[in-house]
Scaffold this motif. Structure first.
Motif, PDB file in Angstrom:
ATOM      1  N   LEU A 158     -13.850  26.865  84.443  1.00 20.99           N
ATOM      2  CA  LEU A 158     -13.663  25.843  85.482  1.00 20.99           C
ATOM      3  C   LEU A 158     -12.543  24.897  85.066  1.00 20.99           C
ATOM      4  N   ASP A 159     -12.509  24.604  83.779  1.00 19.07           N
ATOM      5  CA  ASP A 159     -11.499  23.687  83.250  1.00 19.07           C
ATOM      6  C   ASP A 159     -10.114  24.345  83.246  1.00 19.07           C
ATOM      7  N   LEU A 160     -10.029  25.541  82.653  1.00 17.93           N
ATOM      8  CA  LEU A 160      -8.729  26.222  82.576  1.00 17.93           C
ATOM      9  C   LEU A 160      -8.151  26.476  83.970  1.00 17.93           C
ATOM     10  N   GLY A 161      -9.039  26.794  84.920  1.00 17.46           N
ATOM     11  CA  GLY A 161      -8.586  27.148  86.259  1.00 17.46           C
ATOM     12  C   GLY A 161      -8.357  25.936  87.163  1.00 17.46           C
ATOM     13  N   HIS A 162      -8.586  24.714  86.661  1.00 17.25           N
ATOM     14  CA  HIS A 162      -8.484  23.511  87.504  1.00 17.25           C
ATOM     15  C   HIS A 162      -9.203  23.744  88.834  1.00 17.25           C
ATOM     16  N   VAL A 163     -10.417  24.241  88.734  1.00 16.81           N
ATOM     17  CA  VAL A 163     -11.151  24.678  89.927  1.00 16.81           C
ATOM     18  C   VAL A 163     -11.569  23.478  90.772  1.00 16.81           C
ATOM     19  N   ARG A 164     -11.316  23.570  92.097  1.00 19.15           N
ATOM     20  CA  ARG A 164     -11.640  22.459  93.004  1.00 19.15           C
ATOM     21  C   ARG A 164     -13.065  22.533  93.519  1.00 19.15           C
ATOM     22  N   LEU A 165     -13.541  23.761  93.771  1.00 20.38           N
ATOM     23  CA  LEU A 165     -14.870  23.882  94.362  1.00 20.38           C
ATOM     24  C   LEU A 165     -15.618  25.043  93.721  1.00 20.38           C
ATOM     25  N   LEU A 166     -16.906  24.805  93.470  1.00 23.06           N
ATOM     26  CA  LEU A 166     -17.756  25.841  92.885  1.00 23.06           C
ATOM     27  C   LEU A 166     -18.923  26.114  93.830  1.00 23.06           C
ATOM     28  N   VAL A 167     -19.217  27.385  94.053  1.00 25.38           N
ATOM     29  CA  VAL A 167     -20.413  27.753  94.808  1.00 25.38           C
ATOM     30  C   VAL A 167     -21.380  28.399  93.828  1.00 25.38           C
ATOM     31  N   THR A 168     -22.592  27.870  93.742  1.00 24.21           N
ATOM     32  CA  THR A 168     -23.543  28.397  92.768  1.00 24.21           C
ATOM     33  C   THR A 168     -24.981  28.134  93.257  1.00 24.21           C
ATOM     34  N   ASP A 169     -25.949  28.410  92.391  1.00 29.35           N
ATOM     35  CA  ASP A 169     -27.313  28.039  92.764  1.00 29.35           C
ATOM     36  C   ASP A 169     -27.737  26.838  91.930  1.00 29.35           C
ATOM     37  N   ARG A 170     -28.829  26.267  92.358  1.00 29.15           N
ATOM     38  CA  ARG A 170     -29.261  25.002  91.769  1.00 29.15           C
ATOM     39  C   ARG A 170     -29.484  25.123  90.254  1.00 29.15           C
ATOM     40  N   ALA A 171     -30.194  26.161  89.848  1.00 31.20           N
ATOM     41  CA  ALA A 171     -30.527  26.311  88.428  1.00 31.20           C
ATOM     42  C   ALA A 171     -29.254  26.464  87.588  1.00 31.20           C
ATOM     43  N   SER A 172     -28.316  27.263  88.067  1.00 30.02           N
ATOM     44  CA  SER A 172     -27.076  27.459  87.298  1.00 30.02           C
ATOM     45  C   SER A 172     -26.311  26.139  87.206  1.00 30.02           C
ATOM     46  N   TYR A 173     -26.280  25.400  88.333  1.00 30.62           N
ATOM     47  CA  TYR A 173     -25.565  24.128  88.301  1.00 30.62           C
ATOM     48  C   TYR A 173     -26.176  23.196  87.268  1.00 30.62           C
ATOM     49  N   GLU A 174     -27.495  23.090  87.331  1.00 28.41           N
ATOM     50  CA  GLU A 174     -28.147  22.121  86.436  1.00 28.41           C
ATOM     51  C   GLU A 174     -28.000  22.526  84.977  1.00 28.41           C
TER      52      GLU A 174
END
Ligand code: ATP
Ligand code: MG
Length: 602
Positions: A158-174
């Motif tokens: 996420l850092d290397l890619g300067h990612v603007r938006l992430l789509v994930t599920d709640r558990a992975s996010y937390e």
């Protein structure tokens, strides 16, 4: 049996005394005759196989889904989703196109525009397909993350890619992202699938509701050279590199899905690779959809019985998988395959690692047809070399260059890499081992290594893209993989490719997988050491170790392994490749380097 000859130059070549397999294709292949097609093919012709877009525009999402709708095939099933715990669901091309456009509206609503990077960290699910295609529809850049990555690899990308938006599920996010949010200043929005979105995120449903009032956006006006995909490599040889691909890549995705995978509109096609890797995007999503097939996708992990049931019950006609999976199927025996009705299956294809001739032969027993190898890399974006349908298969060879692809084997210097003097390269003759190189210019060639312009420049020399793999080409133009330049073993004046040593040991009935390394030796420079996983039910013993040494010596002569160790779990990348560099580091007690893509030991 496969024997080895060592030439005076110290190179080893398998004598290839497996039979040439000449099974007639079950259906006239779309490629026609390989030699004839190669003679006439141009990438411009392949561009014409796609639908015309206004002006100079080209957009992958348009070609993958909207094109089918415009052609009156909107009601055909695009993707069938299987999951161990959820009911089987389907999306038609029209539904997928609509949902992709809806997701593009969501992105606009969240301030994500053309060129911005969007990641998914999702299981193989409808939302993953919608987010991938919606991102491309929006002109944003899609970067899939492998869902089983731990927090470190996720944050790093996420850092290397300067990612603007992430789509994930709640558990992975937390678990993987939340804590690091402050260190990810570019990550302006996170969408989670569940309705109860944690602080700092928005739920998929709310995001859709907010976008509902917005008009369905037209496909973004992207040009062929606009960035479309960011793929991280498997990290087999070191820290993963970010390879940037453009919309024009779809020309190669489509042409190879047609000419190599032989995808006809009425095919039911299963690609077992996760979209977290380039195979799962190029050939799990884009290529097959541009061909109008029904894609089967299964969220469950490998299980031999389940896989055969999926092939049987879904009536899969074309199956694209990897050697590691095939070796696991082999371990469970050909009888299990034959206990299923696989009569619809007409084409079995492999990628990612060397395909042992033993596995190709096993395919004829289990599936009634040989397994067709394909060679390519994250950097090449699409298949470059293959045993295409209709071409006789030489077990152990990857096949011939795909039409439109020019391949050379270049002579090497002491470091094992292609020797370029004053911009000039020297090409090897038939059967001489050198670095596998490709003539730049195919549409899915990567356009950059993320933030590493020098590394990108260094990958091209003397008018060629240097792959980092070693190979030889025989007098008939078949390409034989020898190993990665980094993995080649130098022993007593011989250059030994791990692949043929591994393939030879795999012919022993007690062996199910092998990884071979060079171990420093004061006399020979290096000696060959093999790490062997035994077949189910076989117990390691000193007698078996000695038997394998003799077996190897008998077949391989002086390049046979001098040491053999039993290892029930060889280290693999999460994309399923044997990590020889880790075997070596562990053997020598050296630092293991980047381990972000190592699979967890079961
Ligand atoms: P990294 O570049 O980070 O070390 P990687 O090279 O494994 O990782 P990928 O781009 O996923 O990342 O893999 C491409 C490589 O996989 C090829 O360069 C080759 O070494 C190997 N490979 C792919 N297909 C085949 C094949 N059919 N036969 C032999 N090797 C293959
Ligand atoms: Mg690589």
């Amino acid at each position: 049996m496969n024997t080895t000859t060592t030439s005076s130059t110290g190179r080893t070549t398998p004598s290839g005394d497996y039979p040439v397999l000449n099974h007639p294709p079950a259906r006239p292949p779309l490629i026609g005759d390989h030699a004839e097609r190669t003679r006439t093919f141009t990438w411009d012709e392949a561009r014409g196989w796609l639908a015309a877009e206004p002006g100079e525009r080209l957009n992958i999402a348009y070609q993958a889904v909207q094109r089918q709708v415009d052609a009156g095939r909107g009601s055909a099933v695009a993707v069938r989703f299987l999951d161990r715990t959820a009911p089987r669901t389907e999306l038609t091309y029209a539904e997928l196109a609509d949902a992709a456009a809806g997701f593009a509206a969501v992105l606009t609503g969240l301030g994500v525009g053309p060129g911005d990077r969007v990641c998914t960290l999702l299981p193989r699910s409808p939302e993953l397909f919608v987010a991938a295609l919606g991102t491309l529809w929006n002109g944003s850049v899609y970067c899939p993350l492998f869902p089983a990555f731990g927090p470190g690899p996720v944050r790093q990308r996420l850092d290397l890619g300067h990612v603007r938006l992430l789509v994930t599920d709640r558990a992975s996010y937390e678990r993987k992202v939340a804590e690091a949010r402050d260190d990810l200043p570019h990550l302006s929005a996170v969408v989670v699938l569940e309705d109860d979105a944690p602080p700092g995120t928005v739920s998929w449903r709310d995001a859709q509701t907010r976008a509902e009032g917005l008009p369905r956006p037209p496909v973004a006006e992207t040009g062929p050279e606009d960035p479309a995909l960011l793929h991280f490599t498997s990290g087999t040889t070191g820290r993963p590199k970010g390879a940037v691909h453009v919309h024009e890549a779809v020309v190669a995705h489509h042409a190879t899905a047609r000419m190599v995978l032989d995808l006809h509109e009425d095919d039911v096609y299963w690609c077992t690779a996760d979209p977290g890797w380039v195979t799962g995007t190029s050939y799990g999503i884009i290529g097959p959809l541009t061909c109008g097939v029904t894609v089967v996708t299964d969220a469950a992990d490998f299980d031999a019985r389940r896989w055969y049931s999926v092939l049987q019950d879904e009536q899969v006609t074309v199956f694209y998988t990897a050697p590691t999976a095939l070796r696991m199927l082999m371990r469970s025996g050909a009888d299990l395959a034959r206990a299923h009705d696989l009569s619809r299956l007409r084409h079995v294809v492999s990628v990612g690692e060397p395909l042992n001739p033993e596995a190709v032969m096993w395919g004829t027993e289990a599936f009634g047809r040989p397994i067709h190898d394909t060679w390519w890399q994250t950097e090449t974006g699409a298949i470059m070399i293959s045993n295409v349908p209709g071409m006789p298969v030489r077990p152990g060879s990857m096949g011939r260059p795909v039409p439109g692809v020019e391949v050379a084997v270049l002579a090497r210097g002491d470091d094992g890499r292609a020797l370029v003097r004053d911009g000039e390269v020297q090409r090897c003759g038939p059967d001489e081992v050198g670095e596998l190189a490709l003539r730049p210019g195919w549409p899915s060639m990567f356009r950059a290594y993320l933030d590493q312009p020098e590394r990108y420049a260094a990958a091209f020399s003397g008018g060629w893209y240097l792959s980092g793999d070693l190979a030889r080409v025989d007098a008939d133009g078949y390409v034989w993989f020898v190993g990665r330049a980094d993995d080649v073993i130098k022993s007593a004046g011989h250059l030994i490719g791990p692949f043929e040593v591994e393939s030879t040991l795999m012919e022993h009935p007690s062996v199910s997988e092998v990884g071979v390394i060079g171990k420093p030796d004061p006399l020979a420079g290096e000696i060959v050491k093999a790490f062997v996983t035994l077949a189910p039910g076989v117990e390691p013993s000193e007698a078996l170790r000695r038997e394998l040494i003799v077996f190897g010596r008998h077949r391989l002569g002086s390049v046979a392994p001098r040491e053999i160790a039993f290892d029930p779990h060889l280290p693999h990348t999460r994309s399923g490749k044997v990590m020889r560099r880790l075997l070596k580091a562990r053997e020598l007690g050296l630092p293991e380097g980047d381990t972000s893509t190592v699979e967890e030991t079961p």
